[in-house]
Design a protein around this motif. Sequence first.
Motif, PDB file in Angstrom:
ATOM      1  N   PHE A 213      11.356   3.910   6.935  1.00  0.00           N
ATOM      2  CA  PHE A 213      11.869   2.907   6.008  1.00  0.00           C
ATOM      3  C   PHE A 213      12.406   3.607   4.758  1.00  0.00           C
ATOM      4  O   PHE A 213      11.844   4.617   4.317  1.00  0.00           O
ATOM      5  CB  PHE A 213      10.771   1.928   5.612  1.00  0.00           C
ATOM      6  N   PRO A 214      13.472   3.076   4.174  1.00  0.00           N
ATOM      7  CA  PRO A 214      14.062   3.713   2.981  1.00  0.00           C
ATOM      8  C   PRO A 214      13.213   3.504   1.732  1.00  0.00           C
ATOM      9  O   PRO A 214      12.616   2.452   1.540  1.00  0.00           O
ATOM     10  CB  PRO A 214      15.411   2.997   2.843  1.00  0.00           C
ATOM     11  N   VAL A 215      13.162   4.543   0.898  1.00  0.00           N
ATOM     12  CA  VAL A 215      12.500   4.453  -0.405  1.00  0.00           C
ATOM     13  C   VAL A 215      13.588   4.487  -1.468  1.00  0.00           C
ATOM     14  O   VAL A 215      14.374   5.440  -1.539  1.00  0.00           O
ATOM     15  CB  VAL A 215      11.523   5.628  -0.628  1.00  0.00           C
ATOM     16  N   SER A 216      13.652   3.478  -2.308  1.00  0.00           N
ATOM     17  CA  SER A 216      14.694   3.428  -3.336  1.00  0.00           C
ATOM     18  C   SER A 216      14.258   4.216  -4.577  1.00  0.00           C
ATOM     19  O   SER A 216      13.073   4.447  -4.807  1.00  0.00           O
ATOM     20  CB  SER A 216      15.008   1.985  -3.713  1.00  0.00           C
ATOM     21  N   ARG A 217      15.240   4.619  -5.374  1.00  0.00           N
ATOM     22  CA  ARG A 217      14.960   5.378  -6.584  1.00  0.00           C
ATOM     23  C   ARG A 217      14.085   4.569  -7.549  1.00  0.00           C
ATOM     24  O   ARG A 217      13.229   5.121  -8.238  1.00  0.00           O
ATOM     25  CB  ARG A 217      16.278   5.752  -7.267  1.00  0.00           C
ATOM     26  N   THR A 218      14.270   3.254  -7.563  1.00  0.00           N
ATOM     27  CA  THR A 218      13.516   2.385  -8.474  1.00  0.00           C
ATOM     28  C   THR A 218      12.018   2.465  -8.227  1.00  0.00           C
ATOM     29  O   THR A 218      11.223   2.465  -9.166  1.00  0.00           O
ATOM     30  CB  THR A 218      13.977   0.921  -8.309  1.00  0.00           C
ATOM     31  N   PHE A 219      11.633   2.550  -6.954  1.00  0.00           N
ATOM     32  CA  PHE A 219      10.207   2.507  -6.597  1.00  0.00           C
ATOM     33  C   PHE A 219       9.633   3.890  -6.285  1.00  0.00           C
ATOM     34  O   PHE A 219       8.441   3.998  -5.988  1.00  0.00           O
ATOM     35  CB  PHE A 219      10.003   1.599  -5.375  1.00  0.00           C
ATOM     36  N   ARG A 220      10.446   4.930  -6.354  1.00  0.00           N
ATOM     37  CA  ARG A 220      10.039   6.263  -5.908  1.00  0.00           C
ATOM     38  C   ARG A 220       8.756   6.759  -6.579  1.00  0.00           C
ATOM     39  O   ARG A 220       7.809   7.166  -5.900  1.00  0.00           O
ATOM     40  CB  ARG A 220      11.188   7.257  -6.177  1.00  0.00           C
ATOM     41  N   GLN A 221       8.697   6.746  -7.892  1.00  0.00           N
ATOM     42  CA  GLN A 221       7.533   7.288  -8.604  1.00  0.00           C
ATOM     43  C   GLN A 221       6.269   6.496  -8.286  1.00  0.00           C
ATOM     44  O   GLN A 221       5.195   7.078  -8.070  1.00  0.00           O
ATOM     45  CB  GLN A 221       7.790   7.287 -10.112  1.00  0.00           C
ATOM     46  N   GLU A 222       6.386   5.181  -8.254  1.00  0.00           N
ATOM     47  CA  GLU A 222       5.236   4.336  -7.946  1.00  0.00           C
ATOM     48  C   GLU A 222       4.717   4.605  -6.537  1.00  0.00           C
ATOM     49  O   GLU A 222       3.507   4.637  -6.306  1.00  0.00           O
ATOM     50  CB  GLU A 222       5.633   2.863  -8.088  1.00  0.00           C
ATOM     51  N   VAL A 223       5.644   4.821  -5.606  1.00  0.00           N
ATOM     52  CA  VAL A 223       5.256   5.105  -4.214  1.00  0.00           C
ATOM     53  C   VAL A 223       4.538   6.447  -4.127  1.00  0.00           C
ATOM     54  O   VAL A 223       3.513   6.582  -3.453  1.00  0.00           O
ATOM     55  CB  VAL A 223       6.494   5.102  -3.298  1.00  0.00           C
ATOM     56  N   GLU A 224       5.062   7.457  -4.809  1.00  0.00           N
ATOM     57  CA  GLU A 224       4.433   8.779  -4.793  1.00  0.00           C
ATOM     58  C   GLU A 224       3.008   8.718  -5.333  1.00  0.00           C
ATOM     59  O   GLU A 224       2.077   9.310  -4.766  1.00  0.00           O
ATOM     60  CB  GLU A 224       5.261   9.769  -5.618  1.00  0.00           C
ATOM     61  N   THR A 225       2.824   7.996  -6.427  1.00  0.00           N
ATOM     62  CA  THR A 225       1.494   7.866  -7.037  1.00  0.00           C
ATOM     63  C   THR A 225       0.531   7.145  -6.097  1.00  0.00           C
ATOM     64  O   THR A 225      -0.609   7.578  -5.907  1.00  0.00           O
ATOM     65  CB  THR A 225       1.590   7.100  -8.367  1.00  0.00           C
ATOM     66  N   ALA A 226       0.987   6.059  -5.513  1.00  0.00           N
ATOM     67  CA  ALA A 226       0.140   5.287  -4.602  1.00  0.00           C
ATOM     68  C   ALA A 226      -0.210   6.081  -3.356  1.00  0.00           C
ATOM     69  O   ALA A 226      -1.349   6.040  -2.871  1.00  0.00           O
ATOM     70  CB  ALA A 226       0.846   3.989  -4.219  1.00  0.00           C
TER      71      ALA A 226
END
Length: 234
Positions: A213-226
């Motif tokens: 699934f694609p990860v958008s730039r908007t959510f990238r940092q939050e996804v990495e942290t989670a």
Amino acid sequence: MVKIGICDDEPQMIKLLSQTLEQVLQLQGIEYEIWEYASGEELTAGIACLDIDILFLDIEMRILDGIETAKRLRKKGMKGIIIFVTAHPDFVFQGYEVHAFHYILKPYRKEKIAEVLTQALEELDLSKEQFFVIEQKAKIIRIPLSQTLAFQSDRRKVLAFVEEGTIDFYGKIDDVCCKLPSYFIRIHNRCIVNLNYVTTLEKDRCILGEHSFPVSRTFRQEVETAFARAMLKQ
């Protein structure tokens, strides 16, 4: 599964309360059983009462009132949450002796029932299965969230990726997002994934086994942290 008891000597009151509880539980996708009792004597007669997780107990009942019923239940070892139901708020203060969790006044207000039930569910340590409810034209489907990999929007529909395949339904991804537990995370405007299934996080992709699934730039940092937090918990 949450086991809920209702004890009231007025059948119509039991019916009204039961209907409202069912609506709230179904909307939250929680598996449940509702047991109904017409008197305190019936409720305390056996050992089944010890299995009740949440009990809605009328105070003003004939012969054995709600306060005395609650005392007997606690004496027998009942550990569940007790919520008193009464038409007279003055009686509520007697509930402290039996560690009552809350109270609801008659006549019932659906909003208050939903509020108190939600608080009681949060109080319980629910390691039980949670479900997402999908409404289709001919049926209602409940999918276990522990077996759901992701949700992805596709025009006017949302696709639910489960272990057996996919299920589509009409809806908006924003509405889906607000109904999911914290182990689901938004990775794109069109996609939400279950962190427990994420095997690889790339620069712009999130891999869940055979699915990507694609990860958008908007959510990238939050996804990495989670994702990092989820890895530490393993």
